[in-house]
Design an enzyme around this catalytic site. Structure first.
Site, PDB file in Angstrom:
ATOM      1  N   ASN A   1       0.859  -1.185   0.000  1.00 22.90           N
ATOM      2  CA  ASN A   1       0.000   0.000   0.000  1.00 22.90           C
ATOM      3  C   ASN A   1       0.895   1.235   0.000  1.00 22.90           C
ATOM      4  OD1 ASN A   1      -1.875   1.982   0.437  1.00 22.90           O
ATOM      5  ND2 ASN A   1      -2.400   1.357   2.539  1.00 22.90           N
ATOM      6  N   TRP A   2       1.043   1.853  -1.166  1.00 25.43           N
ATOM      7  CA  TRP A   2       1.928   3.024  -1.279  1.00 25.43           C
ATOM      8  C   TRP A   2       1.297   4.276  -0.671  1.00 25.43           C
ATOM      9  CZ3 TRP A   2       4.279   2.986  -6.972  1.00 25.43           C
ATOM     10  CH2 TRP A   2       5.089   1.844  -7.100  1.00 25.43           C
ATOM     11  N   LYS A   3       0.019   4.216  -0.318  1.00 25.51           N
ATOM     12  CA  LYS A   3      -0.709   5.393   0.190  1.00 25.51           C
ATOM     13  C   LYS A   3      -0.520   6.567  -0.780  1.00 25.51           C
ATOM     14  CE  LYS A   3      -0.276   3.452   4.751  1.00 25.51           C
ATOM     15  NZ  LYS A   3      -0.374   3.618   6.164  1.00 25.51           N
TER      16      LYS A   3
ATOM     17  N   HIS B   1      -9.835   1.130   4.600  1.00 23.32           N
ATOM     18  CA  HIS B   1      -8.572   1.358   5.314  1.00 23.32           C
ATOM     19  C   HIS B   1      -8.824   2.352   6.452  1.00 23.32           C
ATOM     20  CE1 HIS B   1      -4.506   2.672   6.216  1.00 23.32           C
ATOM     21  NE2 HIS B   1      -4.101   1.539   5.672  1.00 23.32           N
TER      22      HIS B   1
ATOM     23  N   GLU C   1      -7.292   4.822   7.459  1.00 25.05           N
ATOM     24  CA  GLU C   1      -7.112   6.238   7.103  1.00 25.05           C
ATOM     25  C   GLU C   1      -8.337   6.775   6.359  1.00 25.05           C
ATOM     26  OE1 GLU C   1      -3.303   5.679   5.253  1.00 25.05           O
ATOM     27  OE2 GLU C   1      -2.451   5.273   7.220  1.00 25.05           O
TER      28      GLU C   1
ATOM     29  N   GLU D   1      -5.780  -4.796  10.676  1.00 22.71           N
ATOM     30  CA  GLU D   1      -4.783  -3.747  10.910  1.00 22.71           C
ATOM     31  C   GLU D   1      -5.128  -2.965  12.179  1.00 22.71           C
ATOM     32  OE1 GLU D   1      -2.580  -2.505   7.130  1.00 22.71           O
ATOM     33  OE2 GLU D   1      -4.429  -1.366   7.147  1.00 22.71           O
TER      34      GLU D   1
ATOM     35  N   GLY E   1       1.684   2.580  10.623  1.00 22.71           N
ATOM     36  CA  GLY E   1       2.585   3.711  10.384  1.00 22.71           C
ATOM     37  C   GLY E   1       3.315   4.208  11.613  1.00 22.71           C
TER      38      GLY E   1
ATOM     39  N   SER F   1       3.050  -1.782  10.511  1.00 22.21           N
ATOM     40  CA  SER F   1       4.491  -1.792  10.804  1.00 22.21           C
ATOM     41  C   SER F   1       5.166  -3.124  10.473  1.00 22.21           C
ATOM     42  CB  SER F   1       4.738  -1.400  12.267  1.00 22.21           C
ATOM     43  OG  SER F   1       4.323  -0.076  12.490  1.00 22.21           O
TER      44      SER F   1
HETATM   45  P1  PGA Z   1       2.473   0.542   7.695  1.00 20.33           P
HETATM   46  O1  PGA Z   1       1.062   0.731   6.999  1.00 20.33           O
HETATM   47  O2  PGA Z   1       3.097  -0.752   7.170  1.00 20.33           O
HETATM   48  O3  PGA Z   1       3.278   1.751   7.300  1.00 20.33           O
HETATM   49  O4  PGA Z   1       2.242   0.451   9.159  1.00 20.33           O
HETATM   50  C1  PGA Z   1       0.189  -0.342   6.809  1.00 20.33           C
HETATM   51  C2  PGA Z   1      -1.100   0.124   6.199  1.00 20.33           C
HETATM   52  O5  PGA Z   1      -1.589   1.201   6.555  1.00 20.33           O
HETATM   53  O6  PGA Z   1      -1.690  -0.549   5.362  1.00 20.33           O
END
Ligand code: PGA
Length: 234
Positions: A9-11, A88, A90, A153, A159, A197
């Site tokens: 997931n490059w966001k 997600h 976010e 998650e 993150g 993470s």
């Molecule tokens: P992260 O993000 O590996 O940077 O914790 C995971 C995600 O949000 O899918």
């Protein structure tokens, strides 16, 4: 090794076409047996991933029409996407997406031939079991289970560089499986992934010890060397 998914997931990264080109060139060199790598770049960069299995990070539920700024599942399909991350944390947090919205997106994606990856997970202030149960049952209402992938998650791990405790993650996986079996006991093959993470040191533990069927990788998927090591270490 069992078959696993590794979803990158490059966001909202990287910033330019040039950088995205470079990133694709690097990650498209990595191959790993029994491992399905899915790259989810921002929509404007999807066309660059010619040699990748592609996923989107979101989509709208309608097919087309007057919905300024939105991207439909069939557009993504026609760009070569096979998967779409939905719900997600976010999106839930910054864009106020509710389980009902996510459910509509899941249905729209399946109708267009995409496989949705439904993200679920608790924050520290919520009762984890109730939260996850609602996210799954409301998110998957009226959805055939065999068409979806789940990604667990926990918010505290996303993150933050603080990966979730392996034993707790394993317990959550069992809990998620128990909810899925109540929804449809005959379709229990759907993969449950872990995200939060993930790095080259902990990746194997989530697969081998906590028994997840794959990983959703954010930050580490933007660093080719790290991403390569994750694949090597699985
Ligand atoms: P992260 O993000 O590996 O940077 O914790 C995971 C995600 O949000 O899918």
């Amino acid at each position: 090794m069992k078959n696993v998914f590794v979803v990158a997931n490059w966001k909202m990264n990287p910033s330019t076409v040039k950088e995205a080109e470079g990133l694709f060139q690097e990650v498209e060199k990595f191959k790993k047996e029994n491992c399905q790598v899915v790259i989810c770049p921002p929509s404007p960069f999807l066309y660059l991933g010619k040699k990748s299995v592609l996923g989107s990070q979101d989509c709208f539920f309608e097919k087309k029409g007057a919905f300024t700024g939105e991207v439909s599942p069939s557009m993504l399909k026609s760009m070569g996407c096979l998967y779409v991350i939905l719900g997600h944390s976010e999106r839930r947090r910054f864009f106020k997406e509710e389980n009902e919205d996510i459910n509509r997106k899941i249905k729209g994606s399946i109708a267009a031939g995409l496989t949705p990856i439904l993200c679920v997970g608790e924050d520290d202030s919520s009762d984890a079991s109730t939260k996850i149960k609602n996210q799954i049952t409301e998110g998957l209402k009226g959805v055939p289970l065999k068409k979806v992938i789940i990604a667990y998650e926990p918010l505290s791990a996303i993150g933050t560089g603080k990966p979730y405790d392996i034993n707790l993650a394993a317990k959550r996986r069992v809990f998620i499986r128990s909810i899925l079996s109540k929804i449809d006991s005959k379709n229990q093959d759907i993969p449950v992934l872990y995200g939060g993470s993930v790095n080259e040191k902990n990746c194997k533990k989530y697969i081998e010890e906590a028994q997840f069927e794959g990983l959703l990788v954010g930050g580490a998927s933007l660093k080719p060397e790290k991403f390569k090591k994750i694949l090597e270490n699985l």
